[in-house]
Design an enzyme around this catalytic site. Structure first.
Site, PDB file in Angstrom:
ATOM      1  N   GLY A  45       0.586  -1.160  -0.118  1.00 35.81           N
ATOM      2  CA  GLY A  45      -0.018   0.011   0.049  1.00 35.81           C
ATOM      3  C   GLY A  45       0.862   1.371   0.043  1.00 35.81           C
ATOM      4  O   GLY A  45       0.429   2.124  -0.831  1.00 35.81           O
ATOM      5  N   ARG A 330       8.526 -24.474   3.693  1.00 36.43           N
ATOM      6  CA  ARG A 330       7.811 -24.188   4.797  1.00 36.43           C
ATOM      7  C   ARG A 330       6.909 -25.563   4.936  1.00 36.43           C
ATOM      8  O   ARG A 330       6.743 -25.954   6.121  1.00 36.43           O
ATOM      9  CB  ARG A 330       7.052 -22.774   4.805  1.00 36.43           C
ATOM     10  CG  ARG A 330       8.238 -21.765   5.022  1.00 36.43           C
ATOM     11  CD  ARG A 330       7.491 -20.137   4.995  1.00 36.43           C
ATOM     12  NE  ARG A 330       8.739 -19.380   5.162  1.00 36.43           N
ATOM     13  CZ  ARG A 330       8.188 -17.980   5.112  1.00 36.43           C
ATOM     14  NH1 ARG A 330       6.877 -17.570   4.963  1.00 36.43           N
ATOM     15  NH2 ARG A 330       9.262 -17.234   5.364  1.00 36.43           N
TER      16      ARG A 330
END
Length: 637
Positions: A45, A330
């Site tokens: 953003g 992961r």
């Protein structure tokens, strides 16, 4: 509904450059005629707001934190990937592209991922120019370290504070534009509704979290950069305030939600210590460069780690995946940790933990070197646990972390709602079913600095939005919907707190739709979630009023959305009867316990369309084409 990803024609390596040339442009003098709203001030953003304003657009940026620099991007620790090949170890744009597609278990778009790899080097140049203090070698060159799912060193880092340092760079660029008057910042302001006018995204309704005032803001385009939804599990590595409200409001207005069941469980988290916790603490994946994961070979071995000799230790990742070892991706590392704990070989008071041991690294490199690389992470661990990781191994266990699912977007980062763009973790686009470490920061900054400024300008030049302001009837209607919703929360006057509902929902999701899922567990969750929702709207207790600072009211709205999102996640997980990446269906695994994909039936993006509360959503499919990499069973051995 036909999903058009708008992927440019031509060879993979030329798609982005060709697309940039073919997109329509906005005259520099005309840019100031366009108004853009950005919701979220994290890396995606803030970089988008700063860049668009620098180009000349009028920007309004909203965040619920008291400052843009408090966005959750600061929590990213280990680094940011880029295909610079500074280590001369065989890295390239194509290798980064391939590792990312493979790491995501072949459930992402080739075109998007290759573009991400292409612009990765420019991100580093941009951030160095901003003064981001990346680690350097003795001669002054930027250095790199390894991360999971790669055999090269391509991760740039600033000790264990990479996210914070990158956000400070984006923040200072944003502040420059705020000072210039090109960005109007709205901190402590939460988006509660998306406004559509003639089918296009034209504004938002927000609540000032300090005064409680409801207001509307109109624009020519809306950009959601609001992060992920791991807090649906209650305990996660996300900040307590992280929520799904912005993208879920958009979903309920017609935006498609893609692959919601693709949630990532991070293997390197400090284990749960009790019911008092409201969040979990992540220990960077970078620690697995020098830390070795092990458990006792025998179940029930409760000796202190220093008292367990090498012969009685199982270095589980090194044993199972000798090529990648402790740097396995992961999802694979998380399942390995769960497996040994299920066998009764877990460590710590709860038995839900494995050791991350630095004794060999300290002996080989010296404690001073290890302290230089990871000092702030070790300090954080000791402060939280009271244990000195220089003297005894860390204890870690998997925890909810990142969400690969999000709103569906095309190649231009626009959702199926015209004018609604979605960037960073809030969209689904780049990571498939599992994100490799150090790729979140890469995607957020790629979207904000180098992709959205092109594609948003193309949207403005192509559509020439008609003039709309916040006096339009659709804004008044949306404001009334927001006020009625807030009043409803306050009128229930039941006996349970928002947190109690959130904790119950999170435990249900973790147990039935967490690290592994089954047909039975998902059906159990789908039976229980509507019951939780019914009791929530009947027995919730929110004190105070809507026209003042009221954190309980804020949380009530967020948890209401989490309850509905949880149902969508379980529906998506139930329909996808394959295993891929972080989505592990126990019914679909190899003889060795690895995820088993079903490419014949599930090689697609699952994009869900809202049909109403309590009604099953409609499924739309975007077929995935693999022309540059071959579909194959992942192998990290």
């Amino acid at each position: 509904m036909t999903l058009d990803a708008k992927i440019p024609a031509g060879p993979l390596v030329e798609k982005w450059e060709r697309h940039k040339f073919e997109m329509k442009l906005v005259n520099p003098a005309n840019k100031r005629k366009f108004h853009c709203i950005i919701v979220g001030s994290g890396l995606a953003g803030a970089s988008a707001a700063a860049t668009l304003a620098e180009l000349g657009y009028n920007v309004e940026c909203f965040c619920y934190q008291d400052s843009p620099r408090r966005a959750h991007s600061i929590a990213a620790q280990g680094g940011i990937n880029a295909a610079k090949n500074y280590q001369n170890d065989g890295d390239s744009v194509f290798r980064l592209f391939y590792d990312t597609v493979k790491g995501g278990d072949f459930r992402s778009r080739e075109a998007n991922v290759y573009r991400l790899a292409q612009v990765s080097g420019s991100i580093i140049d941009q951030c160095v120019a901003q003064g981001v203090p990346f680690a350097r070698e003795y001669g002054g060159n930027l250095t790199n370290r390894s991360f999971g799912g790669a055999l090269v060193s391509r991760t740039f880092y600033a000790r264990g504070q990479t996210g914070q340092q990158l956000l400070l760079g984006a923040y200072q660029a944003l502040c420059r534009q705020i000072d210039a008057g090109n960005v109007k910042m709205f901190p402590r302001t939460e988006m509660l509704e998306l406004v559509l006018v003639n089918g296009k995204a034209r504004g938002i309704v927000v609540r000032n979290l300090v005064t409680g005032k409801i207001s509307s803001h109109a624009a020519d385009a809306i950009v959601l950069a609001t992060g992920g939804y791991s807090n649906v599990f209650f305990l996660s590595t996300n900040a307590v305030g992280c929520n799904t409200t912005a993208i879920f409001r958009a979903y309920k207005k017609g935006a498609l939600f893609a692959n919601p069941c693709f949630t990532q469980i991070h293997p390197t988290c400090i284990p749960v210590s009790g019911d008092h916790q409201s969040k979990l603490t992540l220990m960077s994946e970078s620690l697995r460069n020098d830390g070795r994961i092990w458990v006792p070979k025998k179940a029930g071995d409760k000796r202190e780690p220093q008292a367990i000799p090498e012969a009685d230790r199982d270095y589980v990742l090194e044993r199972k995946y000798p090529t990648y070892g402790n740097l396995a991706p992961r999802d694979i590392a998380s399942r390995a940790a769960k497996q040994v704990c299920d066998e009764g070989r877990g460590v710590g008071p709860s038995g839900l933990g494995v050791y991350l041991d630095f004794s060999e690294a300290i002996s080989r490199l010296t404690e001073h070197t290890v302290r230089e690389r990871y000092g702030n992470l070790f300090q954080m661990y000791e402060k939280i646990t009271g244990e000195n990781p220089y003297r005894m191994p860390m204890r870690i266990f998997p925890a909810p972390h990142y969400t690969m699912g999000g709103l569906w977007v095309d190649y231009n980062l626009m959702s199926n709602i015209p004018g609604l763009h979605v960037v960073g973790e809030a969209n689904f686009s780049d990571h498939g079913a599992n994100r490799l470490g150090a790729s979140a920061l890469m995607q957020g900054l790629a979207d904000g600095y180098f992709i959205l400024p092109y594609t948003l300008g193309h949207y403005f030049a192509s559509t020439k939005p008609e003039k709309v302001d916040s006096s339009h009837a659709e804004f008044r209607k949306a404001e009334e919907e927001v006020r009625e919703r807030l009043k409803k929360f306050l009128s229930i006057r039941g006996k349970r707190t928002t947190t109690s509902f959130h904790r119950e929902l999170g435990q249900l999701m973790w147990n039935e739709c967490g690290m592994s899922r089954t047909d039975a567990s998902l059906r159990k969750a789908l039976q229980r979630i509507p019951e939780i929702r019914e009791e929530f709207w009947r027995n919730l207790d929110v004190l105070g009023s809507h026209d003042e600072l009221n954190t309980s009211l804020e949380r009530a709205g967020r948890v209401a959305d989490f309850i509905e999102l949880a149902e969508l996640i379980c529906q998506d997980a139930l329909h996808r009867t394959e295993s891929c990446g972080g989505h592990f269906r126990e019914e679909s695994q190899t003889e060795e316990g690895e995820a088993l994909r079903d490419d014949d039936h599930f090689c697609y993006v699952a994009a869900w369309e809202h049909q109403g509360v309590g009604k099953p959503p409609s499924l739309h499919k975007e077929a995935l084409q693999f022309e540059n990499v071959h579909l194959a069973q992942r192998n990290y051995k």
